[in-house]
Design an enzyme around this catalytic site. Sequence first.
Site, PDB file in Angstrom:
ATOM      1  N   ASN A   1      -2.813  18.959  -2.156  1.00 43.69           N
ATOM      2  CA  ASN A   1      -3.951  18.126  -1.192  1.00 43.69           C
ATOM      3  C   ASN A   1      -3.568  18.301   0.344  1.00 43.69           C
ATOM      4  O   ASN A   1      -4.403  18.737   0.998  1.00 43.69           O
ATOM      5  CB  ASN A   1      -4.181  16.773  -1.798  1.00 43.69           C
ATOM      6  CG  ASN A   1      -4.579  15.843  -0.890  1.00 43.69           C
ATOM      7  OD1 ASN A   1      -4.272  15.351   0.216  1.00 43.69           O
ATOM      8  ND2 ASN A   1      -6.045  15.781  -1.053  1.00 43.69           N
TER       9      ASN A   1
ATOM     10  N   THR B   1      -4.794  13.489   5.045  1.00 40.28           N
ATOM     11  CA  THR B   1      -3.507  13.615   5.523  1.00 40.28           C
ATOM     12  C   THR B   1      -3.018  14.916   6.118  1.00 40.28           C
ATOM     13  O   THR B   1      -2.306  15.003   7.075  1.00 40.28           O
ATOM     14  CB  THR B   1      -2.568  13.425   4.293  1.00 40.28           C
ATOM     15  OG1 THR B   1      -2.905  12.305   3.528  1.00 40.28           O
ATOM     16  CG2 THR B   1      -1.017  13.451   4.443  1.00 40.28           C
TER      17      THR B   1
ATOM     18  N   SER C   1      -6.917   5.646   3.544  1.00 35.88           N
ATOM     19  CA  SER C   1      -7.012   4.755   2.591  1.00 35.88           C
ATOM     20  C   SER C   1      -7.396   3.186   3.132  1.00 35.88           C
ATOM     21  O   SER C   1      -8.095   2.365   2.411  1.00 35.88           O
ATOM     22  CB  SER C   1      -5.659   4.359   2.008  1.00 35.88           C
ATOM     23  OG  SER C   1      -5.585   5.877   0.958  1.00 35.88           O
TER      24      SER C   1
ATOM     25  N   LYS D   1       5.380   1.787  -3.158  1.00 38.06           N
ATOM     26  CA  LYS D   1       5.221   3.255  -3.615  1.00 38.06           C
ATOM     27  C   LYS D   1       5.404   3.000  -5.193  1.00 38.06           C
ATOM     28  O   LYS D   1       6.067   2.051  -5.336  1.00 38.06           O
ATOM     29  CB  LYS D   1       6.163   4.092  -3.011  1.00 38.06           C
ATOM     30  CG  LYS D   1       6.080   5.546  -3.471  1.00 38.06           C
ATOM     31  CD  LYS D   1       4.865   6.295  -2.228  1.00 38.06           C
ATOM     32  CE  LYS D   1       4.693   7.441  -2.378  1.00 38.06           C
ATOM     33  NZ  LYS D   1       3.910   8.305  -1.477  1.00 38.06           N
TER      34      LYS D   1
ATOM     35  N   GLY E   1      -3.009   8.001  -4.329  1.00 39.05           N
ATOM     36  CA  GLY E   1      -2.377   9.242  -4.775  1.00 39.05           C
ATOM     37  C   GLY E   1      -0.913   9.740  -4.178  1.00 39.05           C
ATOM     38  O   GLY E   1      -0.839   9.096  -2.910  1.00 39.05           O
ATOM     39  N   ASP E   2      -0.357  10.750  -4.711  1.00 38.72           N
ATOM     40  CA  ASP E   2       0.619  11.423  -4.103  1.00 38.72           C
ATOM     41  C   ASP E   2       0.741  12.506  -4.991  1.00 38.72           C
ATOM     42  O   ASP E   2       0.050  13.038  -5.521  1.00 38.72           O
ATOM     43  CB  ASP E   2       2.030  10.469  -4.016  1.00 38.72           C
ATOM     44  CG  ASP E   2       3.114  10.955  -3.000  1.00 38.72           C
ATOM     45  OD1 ASP E   2       2.777  10.965  -1.864  1.00 38.72           O
ATOM     46  OD2 ASP E   2       4.041  11.572  -3.751  1.00 38.72           O
TER      47      ASP E   2
ATOM     48  N   LYS F   1       5.091   3.410   8.407  1.00 38.23           N
ATOM     49  CA  LYS F   1       4.185   4.081   8.466  1.00 38.23           C
ATOM     50  C   LYS F   1       2.950   3.300   8.562  1.00 38.23           C
ATOM     51  O   LYS F   1       1.909   3.740   9.298  1.00 38.23           O
ATOM     52  CB  LYS F   1       4.099   5.162   7.271  1.00 38.23           C
ATOM     53  CG  LYS F   1       3.116   6.068   7.515  1.00 38.23           C
ATOM     54  CD  LYS F   1       2.855   6.947   6.202  1.00 38.23           C
ATOM     55  CE  LYS F   1       3.915   7.706   5.665  1.00 38.23           C
ATOM     56  NZ  LYS F   1       3.774   8.549   4.389  1.00 38.23           N
TER      57      LYS F   1
ATOM     58  N   LYS G   1       0.892  -1.275  -0.135  1.00 39.53           N
ATOM     59  CA  LYS G   1       0.022  -0.065   0.133  1.00 39.53           C
ATOM     60  C   LYS G   1       0.789   1.212  -0.088  1.00 39.53           C
ATOM     61  O   LYS G   1       1.855   1.208   0.945  1.00 39.53           O
ATOM     62  CB  LYS G   1      -0.851  -0.129   1.159  1.00 39.53           C
ATOM     63  CG  LYS G   1      -1.885   1.074   1.378  1.00 39.53           C
ATOM     64  CD  LYS G   1      -3.162   0.788   0.732  1.00 39.53           C
ATOM     65  CE  LYS G   1      -4.146   1.981   0.208  1.00 39.53           C
ATOM     66  NZ  LYS G   1      -3.690   2.729  -0.898  1.00 39.53           N
TER      67      LYS G   1
ATOM     68  N   GLN H   1       7.165   3.818   3.914  1.00 35.54           N
ATOM     69  CA  GLN H   1       5.825   3.553   3.884  1.00 35.54           C
ATOM     70  C   GLN H   1       5.700   2.340   4.826  1.00 35.54           C
ATOM     71  O   GLN H   1       4.480   1.927   5.464  1.00 35.54           O
ATOM     72  CB  GLN H   1       5.403   3.036   2.517  1.00 35.54           C
ATOM     73  CG  GLN H   1       3.710   3.287   2.455  1.00 35.54           C
ATOM     74  CD  GLN H   1       3.070   4.311   2.103  1.00 35.54           C
ATOM     75  OE1 GLN H   1       3.857   5.518   1.458  1.00 35.54           O
ATOM     76  NE2 GLN H   1       2.057   4.965   2.856  1.00 35.54           N
TER      77      GLN H   1
HETATM   78  P1  NDP Z   1       0.147  17.733  -4.641  1.00 37.08           P
HETATM   79  O1  NDP Z   1       0.689  17.193  -5.764  1.00 37.08           O
HETATM   80  O2  NDP Z   1      -1.123  17.683  -4.217  1.00 37.08           O
HETATM   81  O3  NDP Z   1       0.777  19.017  -4.093  1.00 37.08           O
HETATM   82  C1  NDP Z   1       2.356  19.067  -3.856  1.00 37.08           C
HETATM   83  C2  NDP Z   1       2.467  20.384  -3.746  1.00 37.08           C
HETATM   84  O4  NDP Z   1       4.115  20.441  -3.028  1.00 37.08           O
HETATM   85  C3  NDP Z   1       2.322  21.579  -4.617  1.00 37.08           C
HETATM   86  O5  NDP Z   1       1.947  22.731  -3.961  1.00 37.08           O
HETATM   87  C4  NDP Z   1       3.693  21.442  -5.375  1.00 37.08           C
HETATM   88  O6  NDP Z   1       4.070  22.650  -6.053  1.00 37.08           O
HETATM   89  C5  NDP Z   1       4.956  21.440  -4.148  1.00 37.08           C
HETATM   90  N1  NDP Z   1       5.899  20.757  -4.583  1.00 37.08           N
HETATM   91  C6  NDP Z   1       5.901  19.638  -5.301  1.00 37.08           C
HETATM   92  N2  NDP Z   1       7.396  19.334  -5.419  1.00 37.08           N
HETATM   93  C7  NDP Z   1       8.019  20.424  -5.113  1.00 37.08           C
HETATM   94  C8  NDP Z   1       9.302  20.905  -4.937  1.00 37.08           C
HETATM   95  N3  NDP Z   1      10.262  19.850  -5.466  1.00 37.08           N
HETATM   96  N4  NDP Z   1       9.808  21.900  -4.539  1.00 37.08           N
HETATM   97  C9  NDP Z   1       8.611  22.960  -4.023  1.00 37.08           C
HETATM   98  N5  NDP Z   1       7.538  22.664  -3.841  1.00 37.08           N
HETATM   99  C10 NDP Z   1       7.185  21.248  -4.616  1.00 37.08           C
HETATM  100  O7  NDP Z   1       0.889  16.585  -3.398  1.00 37.08           O
HETATM  101  P2  NDP Z   1       0.407  16.340  -2.225  1.00 37.08           P
HETATM  102  O8  NDP Z   1      -0.190  17.267  -1.290  1.00 37.08           O
HETATM  103  O9  NDP Z   1      -0.587  14.925  -2.160  1.00 37.08           O
HETATM  104  O10 NDP Z   1       1.627  15.832  -1.152  1.00 37.08           O
HETATM  105  C11 NDP Z   1       2.550  16.582  -0.646  1.00 37.08           C
HETATM  106  C12 NDP Z   1       3.457  15.623   0.182  1.00 37.08           C
HETATM  107  O11 NDP Z   1       2.916  14.918   1.254  1.00 37.08           O
HETATM  108  C13 NDP Z   1       4.295  14.916  -0.474  1.00 37.08           C
HETATM  109  O12 NDP Z   1       5.663  14.715   0.111  1.00 37.08           O
HETATM  110  C14 NDP Z   1       3.725  13.590  -0.418  1.00 37.08           C
HETATM  111  O13 NDP Z   1       4.477  12.414  -0.326  1.00 37.08           O
HETATM  112  C15 NDP Z   1       3.130  13.557   1.046  1.00 37.08           C
HETATM  113  N6  NDP Z   1       2.002  12.798   1.380  1.00 37.08           N
HETATM  114  C16 NDP Z   1       0.808  12.888   0.675  1.00 37.08           C
HETATM  115  C17 NDP Z   1      -0.008  11.846   1.272  1.00 37.08           C
HETATM  116  C18 NDP Z   1      -1.509  12.236   0.534  1.00 37.08           C
HETATM  117  O14 NDP Z   1      -2.426  11.581   1.016  1.00 37.08           O
HETATM  118  N7  NDP Z   1      -1.757  12.787  -0.551  1.00 37.08           N
HETATM  119  C19 NDP Z   1      -0.191  10.900   2.138  1.00 37.08           C
HETATM  120  C20 NDP Z   1       1.260  10.958   2.832  1.00 37.08           C
HETATM  121  C21 NDP Z   1       2.261  11.881   2.450  1.00 37.08           C
HETATM  122  P3  NDP Z   1       3.898  22.792  -7.691  1.00 37.08           P
HETATM  123  O15 NDP Z   1       2.138  22.483  -7.870  1.00 37.08           O
HETATM  124  O16 NDP Z   1       4.634  23.822  -8.243  1.00 37.08           O
HETATM  125  O17 NDP Z   1       4.459  21.383  -8.172  1.00 37.08           O
END
Ligand code: NDP
Length: 445
Positions: free
Chosen positions: A239, A208, A377, A125, A164-165, A113, A89, A110
């Site tokens: 997200n 999250t 999830s 992943k 998603g991620d 976690k 997962k 993961q």
């Molecule tokens: P999204 O794609 O919805 O959002 C990612 C955000 O981070 C965007 O604002 C993006 O900006 C910014 N970002 C991505 N890469 C970079 C970078 N290299 N430098 C600066 N800003 C960056 O992803 P999520 O919100 O789902 O995920 C965010 C984090 O949370 C990740 O680390 C993910 O692994 C972690 N996570 C997510 C979960 C989930 O349920 N979604 C669960 C657990 C952890 P831009 O649009 O400009 O790329």
Amino acid sequence: MGYIEDVYTLVKKRNPGELEFHQAVSEVLESLRPVIQQHPEYQEVSLLERLVEPERVIMFRVPWMDDNGIYQVNRGFRIQFNSALGPYKGGLRFHPTVNLGILKFLAFEQIFKNSLTTLAMGGGKGGSDFDPKGKSDGEVMRFCQSFMTELCKYIGPDTDVPAGDIGVGAREIGYLYGQYKRIRNETTGVLTGKSITWGGSLIRPEATGFGSVYFAVEMLKTTGEKFEGKPCVISGSGNVAQFTVKKLIELGAKPVTVSDSNGFIHDPEGIDEAKLNFIMELKNIRRGRIKEYAEKYGVEYHDRARPWSVPCFAAFPSATQNEIDEGDAKTLVKNGCKLVSEGANMPTTPEGVDVFLDANILYGPGKAANAGGVATSGLEMSQNAMRLSWTGEEVNMRLQHIMASIHAASAKAASDYGYPNNYVMGANIAGFKKVAEAMMDFGLV
Ligand code: NDP
């Protein structure tokens, strides 16, 4: 050299150039030192050597056609790292920086976690170096269909359940699920993060971000402080960041920043419900840049910068890995930051983590603080298996309960092993112990 050092040397030799994977393994192995001392039998059966080697790595070609009729090729991956506790997962990430090492770090994290959530899930992943940014809906759909045409051979509701991620939200999950269903001719819970009309769970989109704040609330209870009126700094505007901001507003805190990969906005008055709705529309529908927020509300925009220099009570890194380095961590602490809860995966460099631990602030590492997403999830999988849907209140209550139990388990493991208040030690040890026990029960697998 000791057992831990031998295993880490092996990891570096066997996985050259995979720096993020080395970093994640190093942190976990260091935390496990006291456990390994208590359990010499783990070394006798090469438990750590097996733990750091993925059960399976799948890499594949993803050909697709862009809107100009040009053939494009990306690379797809799925890391099936450890299934000791249940089906693999973990999310799918679509981002140009994606490579084998990054996905192995994420899949490795993961494992622990998922173990912490108390639900039966192994660690995995996947993703692609495809960049959805700037692509049309048609291009994203054709890419997702091609990606799933290959991935569907390796996943299933009892085998491996992606979610998603970064870069994979509701739109991408829809296209991926549609293609899976079409090829396999089955309606099952093979993906999570599904839309509510076709098998999704209420509160999964929020989980999250909400979970990261619930974890922060649990940490704060240990000092008796509250969030009301306190400035909070958040990175990202996707997200996780959006629902972190939402929950902070509900608690009466004052979220003052969000960012994207181009820069951050600073709104000293605080982001309220109406401003958050603007961010959601900007990011989820118009897919624009965060700079527009500054233009609309007349606040500062800092180009090519991260928000950690803004003084705050609490910080919620919610964008990406290694976004807080040693200097950023020092700045946060110097400016009075009392709490860090990691919505993102491994957002703080090892040197930054040391700064937080040395300063003795409340520091919730990602594998504990952001586990609410995968936990919900897991709840989506349960609802799919039972073919029923719980109410939002029910799921939210379960999420809160799970975050409180992750906090309690991490705090207990930390103090049991002589590291009180160290959630890094606690989360790694508590997550590891269940996986290790299961692997011991299974014999040589
Ligand atoms: P999204 O794609 O919805 O959002 C990612 C955000 O981070 C965007 O604002 C993006 O900006 C910014 N970002 C991505 N890469 C970079 C970078 N290299 N430098 C600066 N800003 C960056 O992803 P999520 O919100 O789902 O995920 C965010 C984090 O949370 C990740 O680390 C993910 O692994 C972690 N996570 C997510 C979960 C989930 O349920 N979604 C669960 C657990 C952890 P831009 O649009 O400009 O790329």
